[in-house]
Design an enzyme around this catalytic site. Sequence first.
Site, PDB file in Angstrom:
ATOM      1  N   CYS A 198       2.192   4.119  -0.221  1.00 45.62           N
ATOM      2  CA  CYS A 198       1.403   2.872  -0.157  1.00 45.62           C
ATOM      3  C   CYS A 198       0.054   3.032   0.476  1.00 45.62           C
ATOM      4  O   CYS A 198      -0.083   4.137   1.425  1.00 45.62           O
ATOM      5  CB  CYS A 198       2.231   1.843   0.573  1.00 45.62           C
ATOM      6  SG  CYS A 198       1.356   0.033   0.498  1.00 45.62           S
ATOM      7  N   ASP A 209      -1.091   1.345   2.814  1.00 46.32           N
ATOM      8  CA  ASP A 209      -0.748   0.635   4.207  1.00 46.32           C
ATOM      9  C   ASP A 209      -1.460   1.553   5.217  1.00 46.32           C
ATOM     10  O   ASP A 209      -1.118   2.792   5.263  1.00 46.32           O
ATOM     11  CB  ASP A 209       0.711   0.510   4.432  1.00 46.32           C
ATOM     12  CG  ASP A 209       0.910  -0.251   5.619  1.00 46.32           C
ATOM     13  OD1 ASP A 209       0.573  -0.087   6.794  1.00 46.32           O
ATOM     14  OD2 ASP A 209       1.541  -1.558   5.329  1.00 46.32           O
ATOM     15  N   ARG A 216      -0.562   2.142   8.099  1.00 50.14           N
ATOM     16  CA  ARG A 216       0.253   2.532   9.216  1.00 50.14           C
ATOM     17  C   ARG A 216       0.899   3.775   8.557  1.00 50.14           C
ATOM     18  O   ARG A 216       1.678   4.732   9.397  1.00 50.14           O
ATOM     19  CB  ARG A 216       1.456   1.544   9.397  1.00 50.14           C
ATOM     20  CG  ARG A 216       0.692   0.273  10.013  1.00 50.14           C
ATOM     21  CD  ARG A 216       1.306  -1.049  10.029  1.00 50.14           C
ATOM     22  NE  ARG A 216       2.001  -1.369   8.952  1.00 50.14           N
ATOM     23  CZ  ARG A 216       2.635  -2.439   8.433  1.00 50.14           C
ATOM     24  NH1 ARG A 216       3.265  -3.149   9.379  1.00 50.14           N
ATOM     25  NH2 ARG A 216       3.062  -2.742   7.150  1.00 50.14           N
ATOM     26  N   HIS A 261       7.885   2.096   2.403  1.00 45.36           N
ATOM     27  CA  HIS A 261       7.773   1.958   3.716  1.00 45.36           C
ATOM     28  C   HIS A 261       8.371   0.619   3.930  1.00 45.36           C
ATOM     29  O   HIS A 261       8.151  -0.290   3.536  1.00 45.36           O
ATOM     30  CB  HIS A 261       6.364   2.198   4.358  1.00 45.36           C
ATOM     31  CG  HIS A 261       5.608   1.351   4.096  1.00 45.36           C
ATOM     32  ND1 HIS A 261       5.013   0.375   4.807  1.00 45.36           N
ATOM     33  CD2 HIS A 261       4.769   1.009   2.751  1.00 45.36           C
ATOM     34  CE1 HIS A 261       4.077  -0.370   4.341  1.00 45.36           C
ATOM     35  NE2 HIS A 261       3.745   0.013   3.045  1.00 45.36           N
ATOM     36  N   CYS A 311       6.596  -3.591   3.912  1.00 42.91           N
ATOM     37  CA  CYS A 311       5.258  -3.502   2.789  1.00 42.91           C
ATOM     38  C   CYS A 311       4.801  -4.702   2.275  1.00 42.91           C
ATOM     39  O   CYS A 311       5.702  -5.462   1.981  1.00 42.91           O
ATOM     40  CB  CYS A 311       6.113  -2.542   1.753  1.00 42.91           C
ATOM     41  SG  CYS A 311       4.694  -1.931   0.582  1.00 42.91           S
TER      42      CYS A 311
HETATM   43 ZN   LIG Z   1       2.993  -1.063   1.809  1.00 42.97          ZN
END
Ligand SMILES: [Zn+2]
Length: 229
Positions: A39, A41, A43, A98, A101
């Site tokens: 992703c 994302d 993080r 993850h 999400c």
């Molecule tokens: Zn995600």
Amino acid sequence: MKRIIQGLHEFQTNYFNTHRDLFELLSQGQHPRVLFITCSDSRIDPNLITQTEPGEMFIIRNAGNIIPPYGATNGGEGAAVEYAVHALAVQDIIVCGHSHCGAMKGLLKIDKLADEMPTVYQWLKHAEATRRIMKEHYQDYEGEQLLNAAIEENVLTQLENLRTYPVIQSRLKSGQIQLHAWVYEIETGQVLEYNPTTGKYMAPQAMFSRAAWITPEQQERIYKGSHKS
Ligand SMILES: [Zn+2]
């Protein structure tokens, strides 16, 4: 932005200087063994969590670690998959979802997205199988439990999408490539891998791709029936 420029300077004066040989070698070509799909994302850091160096993993990132099925779009994901498999001959493909999400949260409330984020809405249609599985098989789930199940199911959906690529089908048949479903938990740093034999996510060291107990052909057969039904 100041933070980013400072980081760039720090990289050039410290890390780069102590890894000159590596970057000199990398300038001559790349030979990654793994295609890592995760992703966007902020993080998640694929190289950090796998402790790998530049050059070791070919990486595709987008909202929801999604790979549209072969021929569904003319987007960058398909091109990157084809290049990684055919030109770079990666041996393993990892799809890594993850915890927490946002894309999967959106998928579970897809109707609200059509108006506010129409592009995300369209994109998440490539995870339609995940949405449908959640709707029809997880009616008794809610909240975080529902989200976590969606995250896990979506990684398996994306493995199915990967299997629609002729270049992957061909290499699966000859045992030259293996597909892995991972979920990374932000708060614990733990990564679990889907085990097709048990139908559960487990610690990945228990089922290394080259493990002798299961052949790629067996793995492929088992993976095909991997969705909860
Ligand atoms: Zn995600």
